[in-house]
Design an enzyme around this catalytic site. Structure first.
Site, PDB file in Angstrom:
ATOM      1  N   GLY A   1       8.377  -5.027   3.338  1.00 20.02           N
ATOM      2  CA  GLY A   1       8.433  -4.171   2.140  1.00 20.02           C
ATOM      3  C   GLY A   1       9.560  -4.630   1.235  1.00 20.02           C
TER       4      GLY A   1
ATOM      5  CG  ASP B   1       9.649  -0.318   4.234  1.00 22.68           C
ATOM      6  OD1 ASP B   1       8.540  -0.214   3.696  1.00 22.68           O
ATOM      7  OD2 ASP B   1      10.069  -1.383   4.741  1.00 22.68           O
TER       8      ASP B   1
ATOM      9  CE1 TYR C   1      -1.733  -6.636  12.379  1.00 22.90           C
ATOM     10  CE2 TYR C   1      -3.941  -7.347  11.788  1.00 22.90           C
ATOM     11  CZ  TYR C   1      -2.826  -6.585  11.529  1.00 22.90           C
ATOM     12  OH  TYR C   1      -2.796  -5.767  10.431  1.00 22.90           O
TER      13      TYR C   1
ATOM     14  CB  ALA D   1      -2.431   2.395   7.888  1.00 23.33           C
TER      15      ALA D   1
ATOM     16  CB  ILE E   1      -0.960  -0.004   1.214  1.00 22.16           C
ATOM     17  CG1 ILE E   1      -1.821  -1.268   1.192  1.00 22.16           C
ATOM     18  CG2 ILE E   1      -1.842   1.250   1.205  1.00 22.16           C
ATOM     19  CD1 ILE E   1      -2.731  -1.454   2.402  1.00 22.16           C
TER      20      ILE E   1
ATOM     21  CB  THR F   1       5.922  -3.621  14.345  1.00 17.13           C
ATOM     22  OG1 THR F   1       6.975  -4.542  14.398  1.00 17.13           O
ATOM     23  CG2 THR F   1       6.170  -2.603  13.271  1.00 17.13           C
TER      24      THR F   1
END
Ligand code: UDP
Length: 340
Positions: free
Chosen positions: A36, A31, A155, A123, A12, A96
């Protein structure tokens, strides 16, 4: 406007980078390349105004701090993604998604003052609704999360905590924070390594391998095209009244996984058969599934013009083209490989 995208080399994030660059913004991507991939942003590295910085939102505070200091909008997409990946890396998923987000919010707040505030776009995920049976999901609905013994809900809770912390920074420190719950985003560059259904089914159908439907396949999702999603993210980040608000960024079309499998096979004219595999075989005995997931998108439509109408058959074709191209470039391994 200077934008920082954490997780900008992901699926995304790379599309969001394109969208923001296309609107004339400067874009810095931060990143750690855990999920990624540089190949997602290779084509952007020549563009003036685009920079890439490798680092982690957990460990590289100096770099993150300097990037946040020099940005106006921070799009925080760095996260551990995919149910399969989360089940295999529960510590990373929790750390994270919670500590990484706290770092971003704390630094954004530190570098804001009364005249100039950093706007943070977080997000989050439709996973926060958990296994709620009340569909379509509205932003003010209850989350229905299962027992802590089931890693998946860790999560969901981490994403919920991220939302609480974001809202707390907004309420207590006046930080402009917008929270977006993304629903099953699909499109080119999504890798199947982390278990997501769309790239898995498309790559299986291309390879003529069995298309794997988990459970009875009657569970539903509302798949949303990544280019519709990043347009919505870019648009909502320009609306001041969105600060301190939570929005679904999804689709109100409900598709069962059986229907998706059939669509993929038909669109790609694939000889593959569909096989049903019990959840316990894929995710272990302690797994719980979200039976239905559909977004109520009326709230976001009060703030921006949002019409996620892109046809799913078109998206399937685009994903197939992308997979074939990348297959040629780097080899994508066995189509039934489940996770990274
Ligand atoms: N799924 C499936 N076959 C696969 C991968 C996933 O049937 O090869 C199912 C999965 O069990 C879930 C749905 O597709 O019901 C969406 O899965 P995904 O991991 O993409 O997203 P999420 O579960 O987070 O919505």
């Amino acid at each position: 406007m200077k934008a920082l995208i954490t997780g900008g080399a992901g699926f995304i994030g790379s599309h969001l980078s394109e969208e923001l660059l296309g609107r004339g913004n400067e874009v810095a991507v931060f990143d750690d390349l855990s999920t990624g991939n540089l190949s997602n942003i290779d084509h952007l590295r020549r563009i003036t105004g685009f920079t890439f910085h490798q680092g982690s939102v957990l460990d590289d505070m100096q770099e993150l701090s300097s990037l946040i200091e020099h940005s106006d909008h921070i799009y925080h997409l760095a996260a551990v993604v995919g149910v399969a990946y989360v089940l295999e890396h529960p510590v990373a998923a929790l750390e994270t998604n919670t500590r990484g987000t706290e770092n971003v919010l704390r630094l954004a707040s530190q570098f804001s003052d009364a005249r100039s505030k950093k706007r943070v776009i977080l997000a989050s995920s439709s996973e926060v609704y958990g296994k709620s049976a009340k569909v379509p999901f509205r932003e003010d609905d209850d989350s229905v999360i299962g027992p802590t013994l089931v890693s998946r809900w860790g999560y969901a809770c981490a994403k919920a905590l991220e939302e609480f912390v974001g809202l707390a920074y907004h309420r207590e420190k006046g930080l402009p924070v917008v929270i977006l719950r993304l629903f099953n985003t699909v499109g080119p560059r999504q890798t199947r390594r982390y278990g997501m259904v769309m790239p898995r089914l498309v790559s299986q159908a291309i390879a003529g391998e069995p298309v794997t439907v988990y459970g009875d396949g009657e569970q539903t999702r509302s798949f949303t095209y990544v280019k519709d999603v990043v347009k919505a993210i870019a648009d909502i980040s320009l609306v001041p009244s969105a600060d301190g608000q939570l929005f679904n960024v999804g689709n109100n079309r409900e598709v069962s996984i059986n229907e998706l499998a059939e669509l993929v096979r038909n669109v790609l004219d694939s000889p593959s058969a569909t096989v049903h595999i019990p959840f316990s075989e894929v995710y272990g005995a302690e797994f719980e599934e979200t039976r239905r997931r559909v977004a109520d998108i009326s709230k976001i439509r009060e703030y921006i013009s949002y019409a996620p109408t892109t046809n799913l058959a078109f998206v399937v074709k685009e994903i197939a083209d992308d997979l074939r191209t990348r297959q040629g470039e780097q080899g994508v391994g066995g189509a039934n490989e489940r996770s990274g």
